[in-house]
Each structure stands twice: as C-alpha cells, then as structure tokens.
Design a protein around this motif. Sequence first.
Motif, short mmCIF file in Angstrom:
data_model
loop_
_atom_site.label_atom_id
_atom_site.label_comp_id
_atom_site.label_asym_id
_atom_site.label_seq_id
_atom_site.Cartn_x
_atom_site.Cartn_y
_atom_site.Cartn_z
N LEU A 44 0.85 -1.19 0.00
CA LEU A 44 0.00 0.00 0.00
C LEU A 44 0.89 1.24 0.00
CD1 LEU A 44 -2.82 1.41 0.38
CD2 LEU A 44 -2.39 1.26 2.84
N VAL A 45 0.67 2.12 -0.97
CA VAL A 45 1.41 3.39 -1.03
C VAL A 45 0.48 4.51 -0.58
CG1 VAL A 45 2.73 4.99 -2.46
CG2 VAL A 45 2.81 2.52 -2.94
N LEU A 46 0.86 5.15 0.51
CA LEU A 46 0.07 6.26 1.05
C LEU A 46 0.91 7.53 0.88
CD1 LEU A 46 -2.59 6.94 2.60
CD2 LEU A 46 -1.25 6.73 4.71
N GLY A 47 0.62 8.27 -0.18
CA GLY A 47 1.45 9.42 -0.49
C GLY A 47 0.66 10.63 -0.96
N ASP A 48 1.40 11.61 -1.45
CA ASP A 48 0.78 12.84 -1.95
C ASP A 48 0.95 12.91 -3.47
OD1 ASP A 48 3.50 13.55 -2.25
OD2 ASP A 48 3.54 14.60 -0.33
N SER A 49 1.03 14.12 -4.01
CA SER A 49 1.08 14.28 -5.47
C SER A 49 2.30 13.63 -6.10
CB SER A 49 1.03 15.76 -5.83
OG SER A 49 2.07 16.47 -5.17
N ILE A 50 3.39 13.51 -5.36
CA ILE A 50 4.60 12.89 -5.91
C ILE A 50 4.34 11.43 -6.23
CG2 ILE A 50 6.98 12.23 -5.39
CD1 ILE A 50 7.20 14.82 -3.78
N SER A 51 3.57 10.77 -5.39
CA SER A 51 3.24 9.36 -5.63
C SER A 51 1.98 9.21 -6.47
CB SER A 51 3.07 8.63 -4.30
OG SER A 51 4.28 8.66 -3.57
N ILE B 144 -1.21 -1.25 -4.26
CA ILE B 144 -2.37 -0.36 -4.16
C ILE B 144 -1.87 1.06 -3.96
CG2 ILE B 144 -4.48 0.20 -2.90
CD1 ILE B 144 -2.99 -3.19 -2.29
N ASN B 145 -2.14 1.93 -4.90
CA ASN B 145 -1.71 3.32 -4.79
C ASN B 145 -2.87 4.17 -4.25
OD1 ASN B 145 -0.45 5.77 -4.92
ND2 ASN B 145 -0.01 5.70 -7.12
N ALA B 146 -2.79 4.50 -2.97
CA ALA B 146 -3.83 5.30 -2.32
C ALA B 146 -3.38 6.75 -2.14
CB ALA B 146 -4.18 4.68 -0.97
N SER B 147 -2.49 7.21 -3.00
CA SER B 147 -1.94 8.56 -2.89
C SER B 147 -2.93 9.60 -3.42
CB SER B 147 -0.63 8.66 -3.67
OG SER B 147 0.30 7.71 -3.20
N VAL B 148 -2.94 10.77 -2.78
CA VAL B 148 -3.85 11.85 -3.14
C VAL B 148 -3.06 13.15 -3.22
CG1 VAL B 148 -5.85 13.20 -2.41
CG2 VAL B 148 -5.82 10.73 -2.02
N GLY C 44 -2.02 16.81 -2.76
CA GLY C 44 -2.34 17.76 -1.71
C GLY C 44 -2.46 17.15 -0.33
N GLU C 45 -2.27 15.85 -0.22
CA GLU C 45 -2.45 15.17 1.07
C GLU C 45 -1.40 15.59 2.09
OE1 GLU C 45 -4.72 13.85 2.84
OE2 GLU C 45 -4.82 11.77 2.15
N THR C 46 -1.84 15.76 3.32
CA THR C 46 -0.95 16.03 4.46
C THR C 46 -0.85 14.77 5.31
OG1 THR C 46 -2.78 16.77 5.86
CG2 THR C 46 -1.66 18.45 4.52
N THR C 47 0.04 14.80 6.30
CA THR C 47 0.13 13.65 7.19
C THR C 47 -1.16 13.46 7.99
OG1 THR C 47 1.20 15.03 8.89
CG2 THR C 47 2.65 13.78 7.41
N ALA C 48 -1.82 14.55 8.32
CA ALA C 48 -3.10 14.43 9.05
C ALA C 48 -4.14 13.74 8.19
CB ALA C 48 -3.59 15.81 9.49
N GLY C 49 -4.19 14.11 6.90
CA GLY C 49 -5.14 13.48 6.00
C GLY C 49 -4.84 12.01 5.80
N GLY C 50 -3.57 11.69 5.60
CA GLY C 50 -3.19 10.29 5.45
C GLY C 50 -3.50 9.48 6.69
N ASN C 51 -3.24 10.07 7.85
CA ASN C 51 -3.51 9.38 9.10
C ASN C 51 -5.00 9.08 9.26
OD1 ASN C 51 -3.00 8.27 11.65
ND2 ASN C 51 -3.12 10.26 12.68
N SER C 52 -5.84 10.02 8.84
CA SER C 52 -7.29 9.82 8.98
C SER C 52 -7.82 8.77 8.01
CB SER C 52 -8.02 11.15 8.75
OG SER C 52 -7.91 11.57 7.40
N ARG C 53 -7.13 8.56 6.89
CA ARG C 53 -7.59 7.59 5.88
C ARG C 53 -7.02 6.19 6.08
NH1 ARG C 53 -6.36 7.86 0.60
NH2 ARG C 53 -4.49 9.15 0.82
#
Length: 211
Positions: free
Chosen positions: A23-30, A59-63, A65-74
């Motif tokens: 599982l990849v949990l990232g931001d725009s770079i990913s 599984i690429n779950a990157s979004v 504009g995502e912040t660490t708070a957003g990733g943590n909540s998801r």
Amino acid sequence: MIRLLVVTVLAMASLSVQAGGLLVLGDSISAAYGIEKSAGWVALLEKELEQRCRDFPVINASVSGETTAGGNSRLEALLDTHSPDIVIIELGGNDGLRGLSPVAMANNLTQMIEKSRAANATPVLLGMRIPPNYGQQYTRLFEQQFRQVSDDKQVPLFPFFLEGVVEQGWLQKDGIHPTEEAQPLLKRHAVSVLEPVLPAQCGNGKGDEDV
C-alpha cells in the motif's frame, strides 16, 4: 440455501487470496501529478514487482495535496480494506509547504506507523525536505522529524525522496513536482528501502535472508 452458502464462502476465499501486497500512502509525488499515471514511480514499481513477486499487488492510495493528518485519517480504512503486508508512507511535503507544525507531522507519522504495525503491516518512510526560504530553523526542524521518527520507531527511511531530482533538473514548471524523467530514480529510491522488507516470494526480500 446451501448453494448460496458455498458461493459466499468461495467469494470470501477469493478475497483472502487477493489480500496483502503493498500500500502506497502518499501525496502528489506518488499520485504522478502532471504526468501519465502509467509513467509514475508507483506504476514502475508495480511493474517490477509483477515480475519479481507472486500475488503481491500494489495499491496506490496517494492523493494530491495530502498532508500527514489526511493520510492518518484515511489509513485505518485502507488497512481494513486491503490488509497490506507493507505500507509506504510518502507524506509530509505538504505539511512543510503549508508551514504546519513539524511536531504535529511527526506525531501523525508515528500514528501511521503504529496503525500499520497493529494491522500486521511493515511500514517504510520516504522522507522529504523543503526549500530554505521557509527559514533555517523551520527547515532543520522539519527535516529532523523524519530521522527522529525513523530512529524512535525503528522504521526504514529514505531521508530525501527527491534526492538527485533537483540536481538533474527533473522538475516540472512549478518547480515542485518531478518530471517523467525522474520517475525511474524515485522508483530506485523506494526499492532501496523496500528490499530488506519484501517477502520471500519477491526474491531478494527478508525471506531469503532467513533461509
């Protein structure tokens, strides 16, 4: 009724076979911002693992504009849905660009690591740096958080995921996002910290070291 029960059991068994992977949990770079998704580093990693591994989905779950708070909540819902073996956490850049608290960022990273481990997944960190115009004190404190979290939680870390990208001039016109030319290098950075934790079916993972 019996036939329905059998079909249900078989469907559940099929889902269990598909569970696991990366599982990849990232931001725009990913999330491959500004380029074709198929050219992004996650897609390149998926192609490599398809050749190396058996039944190890990515599984690429990157979004963007995502912040660490957003990733943590998801993250919890993603862990419940996909039951990954490994979680790559590539977050923090947007925290820095928005001037958010580095300490809060570290707390979010720590929680994501703990949630991953509680779900029997191995976490890996891809660190980030921010431009010096945010001030020496802030940029130093920001960068230190990744190393501190990695040391405290004993998590594999690539300190600066964009290492070499700026030097090669592989940035889009916004000066932030990597170009398509940079994606193979980013993939190699990720593989360098993934290699020791990949499972046995991927060839050179930790499973081989235990043989």
